[in-house]
Design a protein around this motif. Structure first.
Motif: not given
Length: 407
Positions: A222-227, A229-230
């Protein structure tokens, strides 16, 4: 430390330059020089002992082949033999020793290891096949005579279908990896001490950690997906002129993700073996990896390549056999429609996947756990705790700054 795989963190690590009651210290010689202490009355064989060194310490006369230090033989320039109660010697490890320890665990505890990996792999494959056959929508057909607009629309639909199909597969893989990681971490920790363990014992020790491990396993992707996306979202919002910005942002996001994944690579064994929480295990991993990022990255990358090669060597023959048995699937590959494989192909390739997973899961988990053990040996003198837990008497101590041997 107790004699179970749940190793408690020794607190302030010697690598931080702190000495305290919990930090092992070198023992003085029997002739009274140096600080007052006593030698153990029962000394181990020469191959498991190394003479203490340090200011004011003059060891007694050793045999001619012993060296003056823990990691270097004075006469030959070779490290003396370390105690090896289990699959690894209790000293800083080289890359080959970490890989060999992972394979040795599979050989030494093959009943327990294969019970875990085969069971999880079979259940995962059955779930994947059933989901693919009965729950996922059929892939859209591509029209070779479509206009450019229609071709673009069909490509988008095909991508959406692929993403939908990828979701259940990733969820099943996530659950399978979660269970195997928890159980194999306990098995490998016991193998370091040279002690057998049954599947029931491994499950009893790993079960309380599974909820925390689930949180960790979900947090990282989830953290990787957020990064990601940013990184790519600003360029996507701009439109056509922002394609280059999206590419640059995506590459920067990938770099950050790789850096974080390596920094947190040792979080799962810290969580299971030290009974840590999710955030605390991430901090522990970051502390252990600090100053050794490239080494952890190299060993992890080498392990991924090894696992990939082994998987391909096993999967390719089963895939070829599956194509030969289910000939209809081959024709679909050369048409505009997606391949519609039958039961024979899915079953045969599923068997290959089970065999590959049963071999590669222990190697991947073993390298991660042994790399964690190696970093704690280098930074926190964990080998002394392991030696005591394994019943190795008279195991000596090394100066805190002399724990970098082993590659």
């Amino acid at each position: 430390m107790n004699d179970t795989p749940g190793w408690a963190s020794p607190g302030s690590a010697p690598s931080e330059g702190q000495n305290g009651p919990g930090v092992p210290q070198p023992s003085p010689p029997a002739d009274g020089s140096g600080p007052a202490s006593k030698w153990s009355k029962e000394q181990p064989p020469p191959g498991q002992w190394s003479a203490p060194t340090g200011p004011g310490q003059v060891p007694g006369p050793p045999p001619p082949h012993w060296g003056g230090g823990r990691h270097h033989d004075g006469g030959w320039g070779r490290p003396p033999a370390a105690a090896k109660p289990g699959v690894i010697p209790l000293r800083p490890l080289g890359v080959g020793e970490i890989l060999d320890g992972a394979v040795s665990t599979l050989r030494a505890h093959w009943r327990t290891v294969l019970s875990v990996t085969i069971t999880v792999s079979v259940i995962s494959q059955i779930c994947s096949i059933l989901v693919e056959r009965y729950l996922l929508p059929a892939p859209p057909e591509l029209d070779p005579d479509a206009t450019p607009e229609e071709a673009l629309e069909q490509s988008v639909e095909s991508l959406q279908s692929s993403l939908v199909a990828l979701g259940p597969a990733l969820l099943i893989t996530l659950i399978g990896t979660l269970l195997t990681t928890a159980l194999l971490t306990v098995v490998i920790s016991r193998s370091v001490l040279g002690r057998p363990i049954t599947l029931a014992e491994a499950w009893r020790e790993a079960r309380p950690r599974i909820p925390h491990l689930l949180g960790l396993t979900l947090l990282l992707p989830v953290g990787s997906a957020v990064i990601m996306t940013v990184g790519v979202l600003p360029g996507m919002l701009i439109g056509g002129a922002g394609v280059l910005l999206s590419v640059v942002g995506g590459l920067a996001a990938i770099t950050v993700i790789i850096w974080l994944m390596v920094r947190f690579a040792l979080a799962s064994p810290a969580l299971v073996l030290e009974r840590q929480g999710v955030i605390t295990s991430l901090r522990r991993s970051a502390k252990l990896v600090q100053g050794a990022w490239w080494r952890v990255f190299g060993i992890t990358l080498l392990t991924l390549l090894l696992v990939f090669v082994v998987s391909m060597v096993i999967a390719i023959p089963f895939t070829i056999i599956g194509f030969a048995v289910d000939g209809a699937g081959i024709g679909d590959l050369f048409t505009g429609s997606g391949p519609d494989f039958g039961w024979p192909f899915l079953i045969i390739t599923g068997i290959g996947s089970v065999i590959a997973s049963s071999i590669t899961y222990p190697i991947s988990a073993g390298v991660t756990v042994l790399l964690y053990v190696d970093q704690r040996i280098r930074r926190e003198a964990l080998d002394l705790e392991l030696a005591r837990a394994a019943g190795v008497s008279g195991y000596g101590s090394a100066p805190p700054g002399d724990r970098t041997a082993g590659g």
